[in-house]
Design a protein around this motif. Structure first.
Motif, short mmCIF file in Angstrom:
data_model
loop_
_atom_site.label_atom_id
_atom_site.label_comp_id
_atom_site.label_asym_id
_atom_site.label_seq_id
_atom_site.Cartn_x
_atom_site.Cartn_y
_atom_site.Cartn_z
N TRP A 35 36.72 53.49 21.72
CA TRP A 35 35.78 54.27 22.54
C TRP A 35 36.45 54.77 23.81
O TRP A 35 36.21 55.87 24.27
N GLN A 36 37.28 53.89 24.39
CA GLN A 36 37.97 54.27 25.62
C GLN A 36 39.21 53.39 25.75
O GLN A 36 39.15 52.19 25.47
N LYS B 33 32.44 43.36 27.68
CA LYS B 33 31.45 43.74 28.70
C LYS B 33 30.06 43.48 28.15
O LYS B 33 29.73 44.09 27.13
N PRO C 239 36.42 58.59 33.80
CA PRO C 239 35.48 58.48 34.93
C PRO C 239 35.75 59.52 36.01
O PRO C 239 36.90 59.92 36.22
N GLY C 240 34.69 59.92 36.70
CA GLY C 240 34.81 60.89 37.79
C GLY C 240 35.88 60.52 38.81
O GLY C 240 36.70 61.36 39.17
N PRO C 241 35.92 59.26 39.28
CA PRO C 241 36.94 58.91 40.28
C PRO C 241 38.35 58.79 39.69
O PRO C 241 39.30 58.49 40.42
N THR D 110 33.61 44.52 33.13
CA THR D 110 33.22 45.92 32.98
C THR D 110 34.39 46.60 32.27
O THR D 110 35.43 45.98 32.07
N ILE D 111 34.20 47.84 31.89
CA ILE D 111 35.28 48.52 31.17
C ILE D 111 36.41 48.84 32.14
O ILE D 111 37.57 48.48 31.92
N GLU D 112 36.07 49.51 33.23
CA GLU D 112 37.09 49.80 34.24
C GLU D 112 37.39 48.53 35.04
O GLU D 112 36.59 47.60 35.06
N ARG E 112 35.01 55.27 45.80
CA ARG E 112 34.06 56.16 45.10
C ARG E 112 33.33 57.08 46.08
O ARG E 112 33.14 58.26 45.81
N HIS F 174 26.02 59.56 37.22
CA HIS F 174 27.28 60.28 37.14
C HIS F 174 27.17 61.62 36.42
O HIS F 174 28.10 62.39 36.40
N GLY G 33 28.92 52.60 26.27
CA GLY G 33 29.56 52.14 27.51
C GLY G 33 28.77 51.06 28.23
O GLY G 33 29.26 50.48 29.20
N ILE H 141 40.16 54.24 40.17
CA ILE H 141 39.57 52.95 39.83
C ILE H 141 40.39 52.23 38.75
O ILE H 141 39.98 51.20 38.24
P1 XMP Z 1 32.16 50.26 33.54
O1 XMP Z 1 33.45 50.06 34.26
O2 XMP Z 1 30.98 50.36 34.46
O3 XMP Z 1 32.29 51.69 32.84
O4 XMP Z 1 31.95 49.26 32.44
C1 XMP Z 1 31.36 52.21 31.93
C2 XMP Z 1 31.73 53.65 31.70
O5 XMP Z 1 31.49 54.41 32.89
C3 XMP Z 1 32.70 54.99 33.36
N1 XMP Z 1 32.71 54.85 34.80
C4 XMP Z 1 32.46 55.87 35.64
N2 XMP Z 1 32.22 57.16 35.41
N3 XMP Z 1 32.06 57.54 37.73
C5 XMP Z 1 32.03 58.00 36.47
O6 XMP Z 1 31.85 59.20 36.27
C6 XMP Z 1 32.29 56.26 38.05
O7 XMP Z 1 32.32 55.87 39.22
C7 XMP Z 1 32.51 55.37 36.94
N4 XMP Z 1 32.77 54.05 36.86
C8 XMP Z 1 32.89 53.75 35.53
C9 XMP Z 1 33.81 54.22 32.68
O8 XMP Z 1 35.00 55.00 32.55
C10 XMP Z 1 33.20 53.88 31.36
O9 XMP Z 1 33.29 54.96 30.46
#
Ligand code: XMP
Length: 534
Positions: A454-455, A526, A413-415, A530-532, A317, A367, A489, A419
């Motif tokens: 949602w995703q 979650k 997500p940005g990355p 986590t989602i990712e 990241r 973000h 999220g 990820i």
């Molecule tokens: P997690 O994995 O934290 O994801 O449950 C929750 C939401 O955030 C997004 N996500 C990110 N978006 N930069 C972003 O812009 C990041 O580093 C990042 N990490 C997670 C993820 O896709 C989900 O929608």
């Protein structure tokens, strides 16, 4: 990272100067205060949430609300230092609705009495029965003898303030609904803003109607006001926008373009971690279709070379975030320096949350900020979506003519795929992942499930497994399918696909994607997951 406390009044789209009618929600810290705003916005009523300790007489004069709602909250009115709204709220001559704590504090301040819970607490589903049918606020309620509501209270009103009468009662709250119809003051012990109060929306509808709201908060009106506000703020300066292809940055860019045309330059940073055909779709859509001045910064090699051999998620990241700023900065300088940076910040990110341990605290998601760019480059911000909730942004996108396919897109997500590729990233793994992900999303669309989810995405796992295809042994990657339902999220549930869907998808992926011989479905919610995957 820009913090909301650094945002000056001039940074904010001038809601206070806007011409629409306004409702003020005074927040006492309830978990569900945002839902009050949602219900009102659904009725085309403009409202803002402000913490109780930021609302004083001067604020009330400047804001000039046409009605006030006092939210629920965790404090206890009988406590000496419990939070209060300014007494002036009750002298404005506008309707006031107190919800839960809001009702109790109103009663106390106007001469009634609130007692600490003595076996009268109600949490969760409850029923209220009418004691008087003549209240305009309750029109449409009590077709039967009782209404389902959602309660969450320990204390209760034990004596009404002068001028108030009871209109409904529950087991734990003798004064479940009270009103002084003459002054148009209303109080209720339950929460009409949550879904578990099924007819709550009718109650808000009645409230805004009796307060004289005409429902002038429409996306058409907002578009006009926002365009004028952007022109006003930007003048003839240049604006630069990092366009990701996500809903927020897309809608912000199109709106700003409508306001200032070619004074806007969008930069689409292609870090080589996008999904199949994504760069072509975004560039085709915005540059060719919407005529937005767009720089396609194809920097895949730069990013992927720097990520070579890196397996730690946070290091990935950091590298991606740092390079993103470098690339964006370079293009901003190339176009001769822009005075403004456009961001797709949304209202939930700027609502100040109530803190009882000091002044109002501020929540802002990192973000939404392009990695500290404004400070580094000395830029001012243009954030034309700061007043909107996500579904309002979608409605604005439709109003601006963005195709449904873009408006309804799942968040990305940005990355990017970095990820979704746990462990080391290689070009080979990314290519495999792109193919599998495209098939999976196609399956979801074919089955008409895209908008329910949602995703959804595929993660390629850092493990090879043995399989057999035809008569041969395979030794290929395993992948995991992920699909979640969520509101924001922050929490999420896995999506309950049928076995048929999962089987069909696994077969399609394995038959068509070289390099994958095993498909799994991730059924973690979650929290704890986590989602990712990283
Ligand atoms: P997690 O994995 O934290 O994801 O449950 C929750 C939401 O955030 C997004 N996500 C990110 N978006 N930069 C972003 O812009 C990041 O580093 C990042 N990490 C997670 C993820 O896709 C989900 O929608």
């Amino acid at each position: 990272m820009k913090n909301a406390t650094d945002v000056t009044d001039a940074d904010i789209a001038p809601a206070h100067q806007a011409e629409h009618q306004k409702l003020l929600i005074v927040d006492f810290g309830s978990q569900v205060t945002q839902l009050i705003a949602r219900r009102l916005r659904e009725l085309s009523v403009y409202c803002e949430i402000h913490p109780f300790n930021a609302v004083d007489d001067a604020f009330l004069d400047a804001f000039a609300p046409q009605a006030v709602i006092l939210s629920g909250g965790p404090a206890s009115v009988p406590d000496a230092d419990s939070p209060r709204p300014p007494a002036k709220v009750f002298d404005l001559g506008v309707p006031v609705l107190g919800i839960c704590y809001g009702q109790q504090v109103m009663m106390q301040m106007l001469g009634g009495e609130v007692l600490r819970g003595q076996g009268t607490a109600e949490f969760g589903r409850a029923f209220i029965s009418p004691t008087d049918h003549r209240l305009e606020l309750l029109a449409g309620w009590f077709h039967g003898t009782r209404e389902q509501v959602w309660m969450s209270h320990g204390d209760h009103v034990s004596r009404l303030a002068p001028g108030f009468r009871p209109y409904a009662t529950s087991e734990g709250a003798p004064f479940a609904v009270v009103a002084d119809p003459k002054r148009r003051f209303f109080g209720m012990q339950f929460h009409p803003e949550v879904h578990h109060t099924p007819h709550g929306p009718a109650l808000f509808q009645n409230f805004v109607q009796l307060a004289g709201f005409t429902g002038d908060w429409t996306m058409g009106a907002y578009r006009e006001q926002a365009v004028a506000a952007i022109r006003d703020r930007v003048g003839d300066a240049q604006v630069i926008c990092a366009l990701s292809g996500g809903v927020d940055s897309s809608v912000a860019a199109v709106l700003i373009h409508e306001a200032i045309g070619d004074q806007l330059t969008c930069v689409f940073v292609d870090h080589g971690l996008l999904r199949k055909d994504e760069a072509a779709e975004v560039v085709g859509m915005f540059r060719d279709h919407m005529n937005l001045p767009l720089i396609h910064a194809d920097e895949a090699d730069l990013f992927l070379d720097r990520l070579d051999g890196v397996s730690d998620p946070e290091t990935k990241r950091k590298i991606i975030g740092g390079l993103f700023i470098d690339v964006f900065d370079k293009h901003a300088r190339d176009i001769g320096g822009a005075a403004f940076l456009a961001q797709g910040t949304l209202y939930p990110d700027v609502i100040e949350s109530v803190s009882f341990s000091g002044g109002p605290s501020v929540t802002i998601k990192s973000h939404h900020n392009v990695g500290g760019l404004p400070e580094k480059m000395g830029m001012k911000l243009v954030e034309p979506l700061r007043e909107l909730f996500k579904d309002e942004v979608r409605a604005l996108g439709r109003e601006l003519g963005l195709p449904e396919r873009f408006i309804g897109r799942h968040p990305f997500p940005g990355p990017g795929l970095a990820i979704r590729c746990p462990g080391e990233i290689t070009r080979e793994k990314l290519a495999i992942l792109r193919e599998a992900d495209a098939i999976y999303i196609d399956q979801i669309r074919r089955h008409g499930l895209y908008d329910e989810i949602w995703q959804a995405f595929v993660a390629i796992l850092p493990v090879r497994t043995v399989g057999v295809m035809g008569d041969g042994r395979t030794y290929d990657y395993a992948c995991a399918l992920r699909a979640v339902t969520s509101v924001d999220g922050m929490t999420a549930d896995y999506y309950p696909f049928t076995h048929e869907f999962l089987g069909e998808t696994a077969t399609r992926i394995i038959n068509n994607v070289r390099g994958i011989n095993r498909v799994t479905y991730d059924i973690t919610s979650k929290p704890p997951g986590t989602i990712e995957w990283e």
